[in-house]
Design a protein around this motif. Sequence first.
Motif, PDB file in Angstrom:
ATOM      1  N   THR A 147       0.554  -1.356   0.055  1.00 52.55           N
ATOM      2  CA  THR A 147       0.236   0.115  -0.278  1.00 52.55           C
ATOM      3  C   THR A 147       1.420   0.706  -0.123  1.00 52.55           C
ATOM      4  N   GLN A 148       1.481   1.805   1.058  1.00 56.62           N
ATOM      5  CA  GLN A 148       3.179   2.492   0.884  1.00 56.62           C
ATOM      6  C   GLN A 148       3.689   2.417  -0.510  1.00 56.62           C
ATOM      7  N   LEU A 149       4.271   1.224  -0.833  1.00 57.16           N
ATOM      8  CA  LEU A 149       4.324   1.411  -2.480  1.00 57.16           C
ATOM      9  C   LEU A 149       3.344   2.104  -3.529  1.00 57.16           C
ATOM     10  N   LEU A 150       2.577   2.181  -3.132  1.00 56.91           N
ATOM     11  CA  LEU A 150       1.327   2.557  -4.662  1.00 56.91           C
ATOM     12  C   LEU A 150       0.811   3.829  -3.675  1.00 56.91           C
ATOM     13  N   ASP A 151       0.840   4.235  -2.896  1.00 64.08           N
ATOM     14  CA  ASP A 151       1.316   5.856  -1.821  1.00 64.08           C
ATOM     15  C   ASP A 151       2.366   6.698  -3.152  1.00 64.08           C
ATOM     16  N   ILE A 152       3.547   6.329  -3.253  1.00 65.38           N
ATOM     17  CA  ILE A 152       4.673   6.936  -3.963  1.00 65.38           C
ATOM     18  C   ILE A 152       4.483   6.473  -4.700  1.00 65.38           C
ATOM     19  N   LYS A 153       4.687   5.689  -5.752  1.00 63.29           N
ATOM     20  CA  LYS A 153       3.951   6.071  -6.769  1.00 63.29           C
ATOM     21  C   LYS A 153       3.460   6.603  -7.594  1.00 63.29           C
ATOM     22  N   SER A 154       2.168   7.059  -7.055  1.00 64.93           N
ATOM     23  CA  SER A 154       0.675   7.934  -6.996  1.00 64.93           C
ATOM     24  C   SER A 154       1.413   9.188  -7.050  1.00 64.93           C
ATOM     25  N   THR A 155       2.511   9.143  -6.512  1.00 63.80           N
ATOM     26  CA  THR A 155       2.979  10.980  -6.195  1.00 63.80           C
ATOM     27  C   THR A 155       3.829  10.830  -7.419  1.00 63.80           C
ATOM     28  N   TRP A 156       4.281   9.679  -7.479  1.00 64.29           N
ATOM     29  CA  TRP A 156       5.903  10.501  -8.525  1.00 64.29           C
ATOM     30  C   TRP A 156       5.511   9.566  -9.972  1.00 64.29           C
ATOM     31  N   ASP A 157       4.893   8.679  -9.856  1.00 67.79           N
ATOM     32  CA  ASP A 157       4.112   8.386 -11.040  1.00 67.79           C
ATOM     33  C   ASP A 157       2.895   8.866 -11.758  1.00 67.79           C
ATOM     34  N   PRO A 158       2.339   9.730 -11.571  1.00 62.65           N
ATOM     35  CA  PRO A 158       0.721  10.015 -11.687  1.00 62.65           C
ATOM     36  C   PRO A 158       0.298   9.159 -12.720  1.00 62.65           C
ATOM     37  N   ALA A 159       1.098   9.289 -13.465  1.00 64.12           N
ATOM     38  CA  ALA A 159       0.971   9.077 -15.417  1.00 64.12           C
ATOM     39  C   ALA A 159       0.318   7.730 -15.529  1.00 64.12           C
ATOM     40  N   ASN A 160       2.131   7.178 -14.610  1.00 64.36           N
ATOM     41  CA  ASN A 160       1.503   5.159 -14.524  1.00 64.36           C
ATOM     42  C   ASN A 160       2.550   5.428 -16.067  1.00 64.36           C
ATOM     43  N   GLN A 161       3.512   5.887 -15.668  1.00 70.13           N
ATOM     44  CA  GLN A 161       4.184   5.532 -16.770  1.00 70.13           C
ATOM     45  C   GLN A 161       4.963   4.615 -16.950  1.00 70.13           C
TER      46      GLN A 161
END
Length: 250
Positions: A147-161
């Motif tokens: 869950t924390q990794l997903l939160d980090i991803k939503s901040t640093w990779d919001p466009a899901n590159q």
Amino acid sequence: MVEQQNWEAGKYYLSSLNFGGLKDASSFQDIFFNDPSFGVKRSNFLEFASHECDYCFWMIHYRNRQRVTTVAQASPISTNTELQDEHVLDTNIVCMFTKANADCPNIIKRVKSQIETNLAGKSYSKYANFPSCSESDWATRYWRNYTQLLDIKSTWDPANQFHHCQSVGSADISCCPDYDQATSGQAKTCMGVEGPGAGQPCVFPFSYLGTRYTACTTAQPFYRAWCPTSVGIYGDVRTWAYCDQSCPTQ
């Protein structure tokens, strides 16, 4: 790394098992020495090749944990390696194969079942095909704090590159062996893996904010694919969960 970088994309399938947090080697020591496919005493060293495995290895890792940083203690995002246990064993077998319908995965499953039987009643962690499609909750078991990794991803990779097969937050299962995916004419149950309805199957169809859905959705307020695990008489959402990464989305 050079060898792996030169591999032809999409050429190999992968089948593997992993057991972690083992107190000793008793659950697999006889297999390690005497298994006909992987045992170091096997009479035919290339027996696994008769099951159309191209390459296999067995790893045993002794974790002699000396220190855990304060950051890791407060916000662990490492692989799930039983941080609370200082001295444990991990073991995994990995096989690669090129034929989609190879028998290779079956010998992995056989050994996995034997070890599971030997570990009955004991505490351990496990995951198959890490990453894997064979078990729907692989991500939450493989990563200590998914869950924390997903939160980090939503901040640093919001466009899901970064959305390659089975990366954090990805629903791409193109790298999964066909033998563990639903085949034509078979419906694969979609499961909720995190959230209030975790562990329950998704319910389709359902209605949300005036739209009818027949698959998981990323509709607000969630940035991950989710589904209802129970609905009202009109298909309205009652309880929900984030979807298993192998689930289709709409």
